[in-house]
Design a protein around this motif. Structure first.
Motif, PDB file in Angstrom:
ATOM      1  N   THR A   1       0.817  -1.209   0.000  1.00  0.00           N
ATOM      2  CA  THR A   1       0.000   0.000   0.000  1.00  0.00           C
ATOM      3  C   THR A   1       0.854   1.264   0.000  1.00  0.00           C
ATOM      4  O   THR A   1       0.573   2.221  -0.729  1.00  0.00           O
TER       5      THR A   1
ATOM      6  N   HIS B   1       0.768   4.173  -2.888  1.00  0.00           N
ATOM      7  CA  HIS B   1       0.484   5.588  -2.658  1.00  0.00           C
ATOM      8  C   HIS B   1       1.673   6.458  -3.066  1.00  0.00           C
ATOM      9  O   HIS B   1       1.486   7.563  -3.607  1.00  0.00           O
TER      10      HIS B   1
ATOM     11  N   SER C   1       1.931   9.570  -5.820  1.00  0.00           N
ATOM     12  CA  SER C   1       2.599  10.847  -5.555  1.00  0.00           C
ATOM     13  C   SER C   1       3.701  11.107  -6.576  1.00  0.00           C
ATOM     14  O   SER C   1       3.884  12.244  -7.046  1.00  0.00           O
TER      15      SER C   1
ATOM     16  N   GLY D   1       4.229   7.486   3.693  1.00  0.00           N
ATOM     17  CA  GLY D   1       4.208   8.718   2.923  1.00  0.00           C
ATOM     18  C   GLY D   1       5.061   9.842   3.460  1.00  0.00           C
ATOM     19  O   GLY D   1       5.683  10.587   2.685  1.00  0.00           O
TER      20      GLY D   1
END
Length: 514
Positions: free
Chosen positions: A244, A248, A252, A323
């Motif tokens: 995951t 993500h 980005s 992130g």
């Protein structure tokens, strides 16, 4: 057993001596060359042409293993020669093991990221090696076995380094019911391609491929794989899993890429421009609940400290990190002082920074935060030290900073005098942020390697005693074929793309048929 016992005793004695010498090293670091400017909040290791200079207990343990015992090196070489065995190891291996392997003068040893391990195993087989020992988690040995078989090397034996399952939390994410339901959803929508991370079992790859056309990827080639999908299949929807965080981060990355010039985008993939990159973003679906425990713990508290206390550093991040860490490294990339990507990408960035420093005159210090598993320090230290010696540059320091919290280091209860990477529970991570090591990778150790080599070279060892070391063999069939064959097909699609810079026609037709 006697040899293994002697190694164990020797290791314990060296550990005790190492702890007693730590104070001496601390004074030496404040000596004439002034290597240690201050005691860092995070542990770090300074590398130069004269050696390795640790700051903090965690770094001291890493540094100790970079100078392996000469007897262990000689004995391991003898065993490898006797067995006619090669070794392919991942960058995340135990530092002690990597230190010894790196010092052995034997041509059939290679340490790399997961993409290259199988290729090196094939090269070893072509040079006459009859046994390949895979040091990593189980999906890596499965991958090596599948590629060797595809290349016709069925007679080459492949071994893992443990009789127990060497698992992976990320691979387990893809074995859940939810992952299967997610792929069923994708199949019902039609015109889909599943891009599956290599950190999954061969059975997962097979079951996925039977549900939705699948191609394997690695952190080294995932960006190009997704861009190629939209090149050959403009109307496709790409379903990426199971990682995951990486998914993500890819979104980005593509969002940032869409702001580049068409010329810069074409350097990444010649068939794309700003408009095509913007168009692919909403057609990239990410699995929502798959994580790697190693990278999961580069959390908020670690990143806040890096931003405030290490703002002047170069920052690196593996594509799998959360992130916040990825954003920090991405900002550094934009400023020309960072790297995001695979383990190889991080290693190459660090080496390039040191090479750039060597073009300058006078005292130079390169500081880099290591946003991935701590085992990466071994190839970094080995390559950088050799380069600085070759360049005759004793005035250049590379400081590698481990962004790991104090809770990610535990006492070594065996001697009661030292520390080891990993919290007391053994997972090598801290809930307060920062991950030291992967407990699964560390199931591969020096003593296990010695024990296995002794077994395979002993004529009295029954074949049945070695079966537990073989890569897992799947008895399941998928659509009338073996799971190994179907799962291996997804890997071969990746290898075809790597070689031809295009997806094989078989895969393109498979997508069109859904």
């Amino acid at each position: 057993l006697k040899l293994q016992f002697l190694y164990l005793i020797g290791h314990r004695l060296r550990a005790a001596i190492h702890i007693m010498q730590s104070a001496v090293r601390a004074f030496a670091m404040r000596g004439a060359r002034g290597v240690a400017r201050r005691f860092a909040s995070f542990p770090s290791l300074v590398i130069n042409s004269e050696g390795f200079h640790p700051q903090g207990k965690f770094a001291e343990v890493q540094a100790d293993y970079l100078n392996p015992d000469a007897d262990a090196v000689a004995d391991l070489k003898s065993l490898l020669e006797k067995a006619n065995a090669g070794v392919v190891a991942h960058f995340y291996m135990d530092p002690e093991l990597q230190g010894v392997l790196g010092a052995v003068d034997w041509p059939h040893i290679y340490t790399s990221d997961s993409l290259v391990m199988a290729d090196r195993a094939v090269e070893m087989a072509e040079k006459g090696v009859k046994k390949v020992i895979v040091m990593g988690v189980d999906f890596m040995s499965e991958n090596v076995r599948a590629v060797l078989d595809y290349k016709g090397h069925h007679d080459v034996e492949v071994y893992r380094l443990s009789q127990e399952e060497i698992g992976c939390t990320l691979a387990a994410s893809a074995e859940s019911v939810n992952y299967g339901l997610w792929l069923e959803k994708a199949r019902k929508q039609g015109n889909g391609l599943h891009v599956v991370y290599i950190n999954t079992s061969l059975l997962t790859k097979a079951m996925s491929h039977a549900t939705l056309p699948t191609i394997t990827c690695t952190s080294s080639n995932v960006v190009r794989t997704i861009m190629q999908a939209f090149t050959q299949l403009p109307d496709v929807k790409v379903w990426y899993g199971p990682d995951t965080h990486m998914g993500h981060n890819l979104v980005s990355l593509f969002t940032a890429m869409s702001e580049l010039s068409d010329e810069d985008i074409a350097k990444i993939h010649p068939a794309h421009n700003r408009d095509t990159v913007k168009a692919l973003i909403p057609k990239l679906e990410v699995y929502p609940s798959g994580t790697c425990v190693v990278h999961e713990m580069f959390g908020d508290s670690v990143v806040r400290k890096l931003r405030t206390e290490y703002a002047d550093c170069n920052h690196t991040a593996h594509l799998e990190v959360p992130g916040d860490m990825f954003a920090l490294a991405s900002e550094a990339v934009a400023a020309g002082r960072g790297a995001v990507g695979s383990t190889s990408d991080i290693l190459n960035f660090i080496k390039a920074k040191v090479e750039a420093a060597a073009q300058l005159e006078g005292k130079q210090t390169v500081r880099v935060t290591l946003g991935t598993e701590a085992g990466m320090i071994t190839p970094i230290a080995r390559d950088v030290k050799a380069f600085l010696i070759e360049q005759n540059r004793p005035d250049i320091d590379l400081e590698i900073i481990f962004p790991v919290s104090s809770e990610a280091v535990a006492q070594d209860d065996g001697m009661g005098t030292g520390v080891v990477p990993g919290v007391a529970a053994g997972e090598g991570c801290s809930t307060s942020g920062g991950c030291a090591t992967c407990k699964f990778m560390k199931m591969n150790d020096l003593y296990g390697l010695i024990d296995l080599l002794q077994s395979v070279t002993d004529e009295k060892t029954p074949a049945s005693a070695l079966k537990a070391y073989y890569p897992k063999k799947y008895t399941q069939t998928v659509e009338g074929r073996s799971a190994a064959e179907v799962g291996g097909e997804t890997i071969l699609h990746m290898r075809a793309f790597q070689a031809e810079k295009a997806f094989p026609e078989e895969l393109v037709k498979h997508v069109a048929s859904i």
